[in-house]
Scaffold this active site. Sequence first.
Site, mmCIF file in Angstrom:
data_model
loop_
_atom_site.group_PDB
_atom_site.id
_atom_site.type_symbol
_atom_site.label_atom_id
_atom_site.label_comp_id
_atom_site.label_asym_id
_atom_site.label_seq_id
_atom_site.Cartn_x
_atom_site.Cartn_y
_atom_site.Cartn_z
ATOM 1 C CG ASP A 19 -1.820 1.157 1.319
ATOM 2 O OD1 ASP A 19 -2.633 1.319 0.398
ATOM 3 O OD2 ASP A 19 -1.738 1.912 2.307
ATOM 4 C CD GLU A 33 -2.289 1.790 -3.506
ATOM 5 O OE1 GLU A 33 -3.447 1.919 -3.934
ATOM 6 O OE2 GLU A 33 -1.958 2.087 -2.342
#
Length: 896
Positions: free
Chosen positions: A500, A530
């Site tokens: 994340d 990400e």
Amino acid sequence: MPARPLLSMLLGLTLIATAARASDLDDCNADVPVPAPAAKALAEAYWLDARTLQWPGLKLQAGERLRLHHASSAAMRAAAGEAVAGADGAVELVPSAAPLPVRFRFIGDGPRFALAGGVDVAALLREQLLLVHEAADGRVLAATGVQIAGALDDRYAAAERVTDFGAHPARAQTRFAVWAPTAQRVLLCRHAGPESPAIAVEAMHLDAATGAWRAELPGDLSGQSYRYLVDVVTPTHGRVRNLVTDPYSVALTADSQRSVVADLASRALKPKGWDVAPRPTRVKAATDQLIYELHVRDFSISDATVRPAWRGKYLAFTESASNGMKHLQALSRAGLTDVHLLPVFDLASVPERGCKTPTVPQATADSDAQQAAVMAVAADDCFNWGYDPWHFNAPEGSYATDPLQRVVEFRAMVMALHKAGLRVGMDMVYNHMSAAGQAPKSVLDRLVPGYYHRLNAKGEIERSTCCDNTATEHRMMAKLMIDSAALWVREYKIDSMRFDLMGHQPREAMERLQKRVNAEAGRPVQLLGEGWNFGEVANGARFVQASQLSLNGSGIGAFSDRGRDAARGGGAGEGGDDSVRRQGWLNGQVYAPNALANAKPEELLGTADMIRVGLAGSLRGYELTTWRGEKKRLDAIPYGDQPAGFASEPGEVVNYVENHDNQTLFDINTLKLPRDTSREDRARVQMLGAALVAFSQGVAYFHAGQDILRSKSLDRNSYDSGDWFNRLDWSYQSNHFGSGLPPRQDNYGAKGRDWELARERLADASIAPGPAEIAWARDVFRDLLRIRTSTTLLRLPSAAEIKKRVSFPGSGAGQNPVLVAARIDGRGLGGYKAVMTLINVAPMAQVLELPAEARSAWALHPVQRRGADERVRREARFTKGRFEVPARSAVVFVLE
């Protein structure tokens, strides 16, 4: 709590120990207090290394001085115009010629100062510190606190090599170790059981070389619970006594109130057959991955074929005959390789016992009553995405039938998925914590205040990630992340990882993590994440990021927004009329405008080129002839203020059109497609999006339910929207469109237009698909998986092969932007001589004339010859250089 006398920390001992007192046992049983509002303590100065400090903006005039005042009682005051009060002493600072360390480049250049020789830095770090700009007579001209991460990393560099943090039980003894170099005193509180009162409080010893506090106790203490009692100075609350869990906890009591001593190698913590259970081996290269992103609770909470006690739990995956597991098994047979689980390590937002279930009223499809019922208990219900980590090394307890069984039940889930032929990936959230400072659910900051979190120029915690950002550029935060990832690979057989907001972490730390997990597994563990570039670390402000543009050459994958935004239209944060107006390639830009659209033809041409960028793996060095007739490398084609091409190798790009964030593809298409689009065509558009991912070079990533037209009733951010808006129906009867207006939270922006637009569409009974459309999409999706799995040319492993073999017939000037074709040459590789993928997004058939292919014997892909898409079977043709592609269809031709 009244202050108690503390042992002086100015002793030059290798080991420092503090004896426990009878009153300490009372404190072991105390509840964690909710602190009073924190004072805003300024910390504008930086301790760069063990000897050097810098205060940006400081200017010393002749006769003035800079001193570091310290006080173990943390009762100092520094009022302007007065002398410092409450200090135990002060250290004179002298000008230093030391260079600014690279890691502190973000603070800018300026005068630096060194501590006088002979100062005990370790002792100072355990006290309250104020850096004071003084007049010659000692009057305060200005004062600030000090950010201490640089000093801790330098002084305690040896801590990075410590391998035994946490609790380690063995037959003869149980060892405890926790890193708390700034603590004045640390005690170990032990409990016989998970909820029993403390039975003992043990003195811990400080290793002055590493900053680790240790205790060794006789016997195997497995099953006992424990916490640390820490006396430490904080920037906001002065000297405090914290009762805190272990950041290296591998097991926890209910609601994470206490750490539990556990040996993960114990037979009691392993399901039967754990040590010998086989693992899937289908992934040879990163581009072989076909990933399905799934939330543990979503998977089974609505599945009536799962026994009630297991719904929403890890054990639901062991129900091999349930509808949900039959669905995953079918996907596995079709070629799916990985299930990626949304966060499953211990999280803060869901009660592990006694969570509430809302009573959702029966109401119309466009009513606000459903969301009102859901949000009324959202803070205490059983659902959250889980992006609020509390303890990194223990499974989340709310997904276990009993929080004390979380370890064995998590492992049972992994075994069941492996048995189904599916590798298990985890969503790793190391970029922030659920809490910091003196908050009750804060762990790291209550052990080493001011260290684990990234601070701004005033010493406040950065929150660009939505929560309290961690600082993985700091030595021990990076170590915690790497140690944690290694534990999941070693102890839980995790096969791949998705990070994340990975762009908030240093590339260097991620590369060390990659090396470590590969070593633990004895094979490559694929990493992706990400790589968004934003916040205080943007554009390499503090370090070389693990972001899209900075990861090339690392082998670590980053999600690509290039193809995603081109396909869906708009961007991740759009709202209001933009949700409708900004159509994408899939949902009608120019060729099928909706009532609000105003796109120009050249915009569609540029979008079609961006679709080709995605099909080519977003590779920096790949050359494409654009719609303007210019031959350009992809890193020379603009994507906003960035280059379209960002990856060096195809394993570094993750292609997707839907994941847990933002509206599902069905929902965004509901907003953007013309209102009169039929149910059948909505299903076809959904599968065009899936085909785009399946046909793109790189890693293929899908959201659970994307294959069955999943809807969240237009909710753009369902992280706390309960089971109601996140349901999955493995019986294929409904996609849950029309479950009511989505929650006001995150869906009532853009001057109120979001709800107005949602209400219009939710009330339209012609939009929601029926079982026939859902079943068709399900079966076509599986065909797409079979095509990608059986066709190695769709997942080439290297940039060199892609540059050599992939071309785009029909591209360049004069192109037809609604029909995008990619040709992959297979000569010399075995298998097909060539593959041609064609995606026609238009609501009418399209033709691609390629005279150079007139003598070739192109045939429909074997999967599609007998596939679920009857329109493709009947209408897709190749004749003498002429490819005919039916309306809204994805077609693959092969040369055998």
